[in-house]
Design an enzyme around this catalytic site. Structure first.
Site, mmCIF file in Angstrom:
data_model
loop_
_atom_site.group_PDB
_atom_site.id
_atom_site.type_symbol
_atom_site.label_atom_id
_atom_site.label_comp_id
_atom_site.label_asym_id
_atom_site.label_seq_id
_atom_site.Cartn_x
_atom_site.Cartn_y
_atom_site.Cartn_z
ATOM 1 N N GLY A 61 0.827 -1.156 0.000
ATOM 2 C CA GLY A 61 -0.049 0.036 -0.050
ATOM 3 C C GLY A 61 0.805 1.143 0.033
ATOM 4 N NE ARG B 190 -7.608 -7.003 -0.579
ATOM 5 C CZ ARG B 190 -8.418 -6.034 -0.094
ATOM 6 N NH1 ARG B 190 -9.023 -6.362 1.080
ATOM 7 N NH2 ARG B 190 -8.748 -4.733 -0.419
ATOM 8 C CG HIS C 164 4.697 -0.072 17.544
ATOM 9 N ND1 HIS C 164 3.271 -0.890 17.659
ATOM 10 C CD2 HIS C 164 4.342 0.490 16.462
ATOM 11 C CE1 HIS C 164 2.611 -0.716 16.745
ATOM 12 N NE2 HIS C 164 2.917 0.167 15.884
#
Length: 313
Positions: A146, A169, A275
C-alpha cells in the site's frame, strides 16, 4: 445543534479547523469530555491501548465518522458493531509513510551492517572490524504494497538493489512495476534476501508468517516487520532464529509490549525496536493536516478521504 468532534489534540493547536463544530478534547482520559452520544466525528486517540480507544464507541449513537491516526484500524474494528449503519471508518493514510519508510530502511541497514554488535562492542571497548553484508545487490520482497510499502521502496531505490518484488492482496501494475497477488508469495519467498512486512492486520494476514512461510525463505535472509506483531507467528520465528538460519528486525511484536523475560529479547540474530515506526517529529504536522482536511470535508458534506469501510455496507 452544533455537532461534537472529539479530538486527541487540543483544537487551539490545530490551525485551519472549520467553524461550525464543537471541538472536545479527549486523549483517553477516564472522564469523557461530553456525552459520547452527541459525538458526530470521533478521532481515535493515538498510541493508546485498544481498550481505551474503543471505550466510548459503545455509546456513540450519533457518530458519523471514526478517524484513526494510525495506518491500521484493527484496534477499533471490534467496536464497529455498536455503531449505527453508515458510519465511515477512515485511516491515517498519508501520515505515517515517511516515518515508517525511514524506520524500515534503518532496520535493514542496521541489521545487515552489524550495528547492534558495534554498539555492544563500544560498550565493552572492543573493535569489531570485518566484512559485513551490504544492501547493494540484494533482492527485496515487500509484502503489503500500500502507501507504506510504496514509501519503503522509494527509500530503497538509491541503494543499487538487484531486484524489488511487491506483493499485495490483488495483482496490479504501478509506476515502479508489477505488484504480485498474495497467492504468488510462496514462489517469491525463496528468491528474496530481505522480506519486509508492511501489510495491515486482517483475518487473512494474521499469522501469515508461519513456519511454512519462514521455511521458504532462503538461508541467511532477513525478515523485517513494520506491520503488526500478530502478522508473524512468534513461536515459529523463534525456532528459525534459534537455528541461526535467518535473521530478523521487528518494530512490532506479539505480544506487545514485549514483556520482560520473553525469549524474543535474547533471540540470536534479532534486532527489536519498540513500535516506533509512526511516532516521530513527522507525525504531528501530517496528522493535523489530515484532520483539517477531513473536517472541512465533513462540514461541507464532501466525501471523506481514506475511507476503509462503512458500517452496515
Amino acid at each position: 445543534m452544533t455537532p461534537d468532534v472529539w479530538l486527541p489534540i487540543h483544537a487551539e493547536e490545530i490551525d485551519g479547523l472549520p467553524d461550525g463544530l464543537n471541538y472536545r478534547f479527549w486523549d483517553g482520559d477516564q472522564e469523557f469530555p461530553a456525552d459520547p452520544g452527541d459525538c458526530a466525528f470521533y478521532v481515535v486517540p493515538y498510541m493508546k491501548p485498544p481498550v481505551v480507544s474503543r471505550r466510548p464507541m459503545t455509546e456513540m449513537s450519533s457518530v458519523q465518522a471514526v478517524q484513526t491516526l494510525s495506518a491500521g484500524v484493527d484496534h477499533v474494528l471490534p467496536s464497529l458493531k455498536f455503531l449505527r449503519p453508515g458510519v465511515r471508518l477512515c485511516n491515517a493514510r498519508g501520515v505515517h509513510e515517511a516515518s515508517t519508510g525511514e524506520l524500515a530502511l534503518t532496520l535493514i541497514l542496521a541489521s545487515l551492517r552489524g550495528i547492534p554488535g558495534f554498539v555492544r562492542g563500544q560498550d565493552k571497548e572492543e573493535w569489531r572490524s570485518g566484512f559485513y553484508p551490504a544492501l547493494a545487490d540484494k533482492s527485496v520482497l515487500i509484502v503489503g504494497y500500500g502507501s507504506i510499502g510504496s514509501a519503503i521502496e522509494d527509500r530503497l531505490a538509491p541503494f543499487e538493489l538487484a531486484r524489488v518484488a511487491r506483493v499485495a492482496r490483488s495483482k496490479r501494475t504501478t509506476a515502479r512495476g508489477l505488484v504480485h497477488p498474495l497467492t504468488e508469495l510462496p514462489a517469491l519467498l525463496p528468491e528474496a534476501d530481505i522480506v519486509v512486512l508492511s501489510t495491515p492486520l486482517t483475518d487473512s494476514t494474521r499469522g501469515l508468517v508461519n513456519s511454512d512461510f519462514l521455511a521458504r525463505m532462503k538461508d541467511g535472509a532477513l525478515l523485517v516487520n513494520v506491520a503488526r506483531g500478530p502478522v508473524v507467528d512468534t513461536k515459529a520465528l523463534l525456532a528459525e532464529l534459534e537455528s541461526g538460519r535467518i535473521t530478523a528486525a521487528l518494530d512490532v511484536t506479539d505480544p506487545e509490549p514485549l514483556p520482560a523475560g520473553h525469549p524474543l529479547w535474547h533471540a540470536p540474530g534479532l534486532l527489536i525496536s519498540p513500535h516506533v515506526g509512526g511516532p516521530t517529529s513527522a507525525f504531528l504536522p501530517r496528522a493535523k493536516r489530515l484532520l483539517v482536511d477531513q473536517l472541512h470535508r465533513f462540514v461541507n458534506r464532501e466525501p471523506l478521504r481514506n475511507v476503509v469501510l462503512t458500517t452496515g455496507a
